[in-house]
Structure formats: structure tokens, C-alpha cells
Design a protein around this motif. Sequence first.
Motif, PDB file in Angstrom:
ATOM      1  N   GLN A  13       0.833  -1.203   0.000  1.00  0.00           N
ATOM      2  CA  GLN A  13       0.000   0.000   0.000  1.00  0.00           C
ATOM      3  C   GLN A  13       0.864   1.248   0.000  1.00  0.00           C
ATOM      4  O   GLN A  13       2.019   1.233   0.457  1.00  0.00           O
ATOM      5  CB  GLN A  13      -0.915   0.009   1.214  1.00  0.00           C
ATOM      6  CG  GLN A  13      -2.035  -1.019   1.149  1.00  0.00           C
ATOM      7  CD  GLN A  13      -3.037  -0.850   2.266  1.00  0.00           C
ATOM      8  OE1 GLN A  13      -2.697  -0.381   3.356  1.00  0.00           O
ATOM      9  NE2 GLN A  13      -4.282  -1.227   2.012  1.00  0.00           N
ATOM     10  N   ALA A  14       0.304   2.317  -0.492  1.00  0.00           N
ATOM     11  CA  ALA A  14       1.005   3.594  -0.487  1.00  0.00           C
ATOM     12  C   ALA A  14       1.432   3.932   0.938  1.00  0.00           C
ATOM     13  O   ALA A  14       0.662   3.745   1.886  1.00  0.00           O
ATOM     14  CB  ALA A  14       0.111   4.692  -1.051  1.00  0.00           C
ATOM     15  N   GLY A  16       3.906   2.421   2.380  1.00  0.00           N
ATOM     16  CA  GLY A  16       4.605   1.252   2.876  1.00  0.00           C
ATOM     17  C   GLY A  16       6.045   1.171   2.400  1.00  0.00           C
ATOM     18  O   GLY A  16       6.551   2.095   1.742  1.00  0.00           O
ATOM     19  N   PRO A  88       2.120   5.329  -5.462  1.00  0.00           N
ATOM     20  CA  PRO A  88       1.623   4.576  -6.632  1.00  0.00           C
ATOM     21  C   PRO A  88       2.499   4.775  -7.866  1.00  0.00           C
ATOM     22  O   PRO A  88       2.659   3.853  -8.664  1.00  0.00           O
ATOM     23  CB  PRO A  88       0.223   5.144  -6.835  1.00  0.00           C
ATOM     24  CG  PRO A  88      -0.206   5.543  -5.459  1.00  0.00           C
ATOM     25  CD  PRO A  88       1.033   6.060  -4.805  1.00  0.00           C
ATOM     26  N   THR A  91       5.245   2.289  -8.918  1.00  0.00           N
ATOM     27  CA  THR A  91       4.914   1.003  -9.521  1.00  0.00           C
ATOM     28  C   THR A  91       5.675   0.805 -10.821  1.00  0.00           C
ATOM     29  O   THR A  91       5.627   1.649 -11.720  1.00  0.00           O
ATOM     30  CB  THR A  91       3.401   0.924  -9.792  1.00  0.00           C
ATOM     31  OG1 THR A  91       2.699   0.949  -8.543  1.00  0.00           O
ATOM     32  CG2 THR A  91       3.051  -0.353 -10.549  1.00  0.00           C
ATOM     33  N   VAL A 122       2.428  -0.570  -6.110  1.00  0.00           N
ATOM     34  CA  VAL A 122       2.013   0.226  -4.968  1.00  0.00           C
ATOM     35  C   VAL A 122       0.565   0.650  -5.179  1.00  0.00           C
ATOM     36  O   VAL A 122       0.259   1.349  -6.150  1.00  0.00           O
ATOM     37  CB  VAL A 122       2.911   1.458  -4.780  1.00  0.00           C
ATOM     38  CG1 VAL A 122       2.520   2.213  -3.505  1.00  0.00           C
ATOM     39  CG2 VAL A 122       4.377   1.056  -4.727  1.00  0.00           C
ATOM     40  N   SER A 123      -0.302   0.226  -4.292  1.00  0.00           N
ATOM     41  CA  SER A 123      -1.721   0.552  -4.420  1.00  0.00           C
ATOM     42  C   SER A 123      -2.038   1.819  -3.629  1.00  0.00           C
ATOM     43  O   SER A 123      -1.435   2.101  -2.600  1.00  0.00           O
ATOM     44  CB  SER A 123      -2.578  -0.606  -3.917  1.00  0.00           C
ATOM     45  OG  SER A 123      -2.336  -0.834  -2.545  1.00  0.00           O
ATOM     46  N   SER A 124      -3.018   2.545  -4.141  1.00  0.00           N
ATOM     47  CA  SER A 124      -3.391   3.814  -3.483  1.00  0.00           C
ATOM     48  C   SER A 124      -4.465   3.601  -2.432  1.00  0.00           C
ATOM     49  O   SER A 124      -5.043   2.532  -2.319  1.00  0.00           O
ATOM     50  CB  SER A 124      -3.870   4.808  -4.531  1.00  0.00           C
ATOM     51  OG  SER A 124      -4.940   4.264  -5.254  1.00  0.00           O
TER      52      SER A 124
END
Length: 124
Positions: A13-14, A16, A88, A91, A122-124
Motif C-alpha cells: 500500500q502507499a 509502505g 503509486p 509502480t 504500490v496501491s493507493s
Amino acid sequence: QVQLVESGGGLVQAGGSLRLSCAASGRTVSSYAMGWFRQAPGKEREFVAAISWRGGITYYADSVKGRFTISRDNAKNTVNLQMNSLKPEDTAVYYCAAAHMSRPVTTAPPYDYWGQGTQVTVSS
């Protein structure tokens, strides 16, 4: 010949962190400058970070400065990239590379050897 294998990628996750590792084999890379590059979908490969053969000089792309740290352990023939505060836009597929020179370089051509890459998402 130098073989490079990256590991440590994944989904985070963002905000992290991830730690990428690059293991070299075939010959010692203690006389090589090492670098990390990345390539996002639809974009060209770009420089991320580089380190001199003894680890005393490091360069970073402006986009990762203050968040990423490159390091090396010549005794273990490894190079690491600690990535904190991930966004993000980080990524991409991350590649490790080796250049037979003492000083680090920020462009792709001088690098002689490349790994296959490890995906970082990387997810937002």
C-alpha cells in the motif's frame, strides 16, 4: 559473465516499504558499480539509484531521493534497495545492473549486465 537476480518485489500500500535485493553470481561484483533502474508500463526505463564499487558514492533520481536507499555488501555479492514511503507512481518493474567501473553512473548504456527484474506494485 555476471548473472544478476532480483528479489523482494511485491504488492504494497502507499506509504509502505519494500526492500529489493540483487544477488550476483558468476564473478564478484566488488569491482563493479551497481545500479537500480525501473520501467513502468508504457514508459521508458529510468534510473533510480546507483552505488560505487566500494559503496562510498551514491546517486539517486530526484523522484526517489530521501525515500530510497541503495547499499551493497561485497562480501555477500549483493546490492539492496530499501524503499520507504512508497507511492503509486513507484509502480514498475525494477532492474538491477552492473557496470565494470568504479564510479556509479545514472544512464543505462555503461551497464554491462542486467537482471530479469522484479515487479513492485504500490496501491493507493
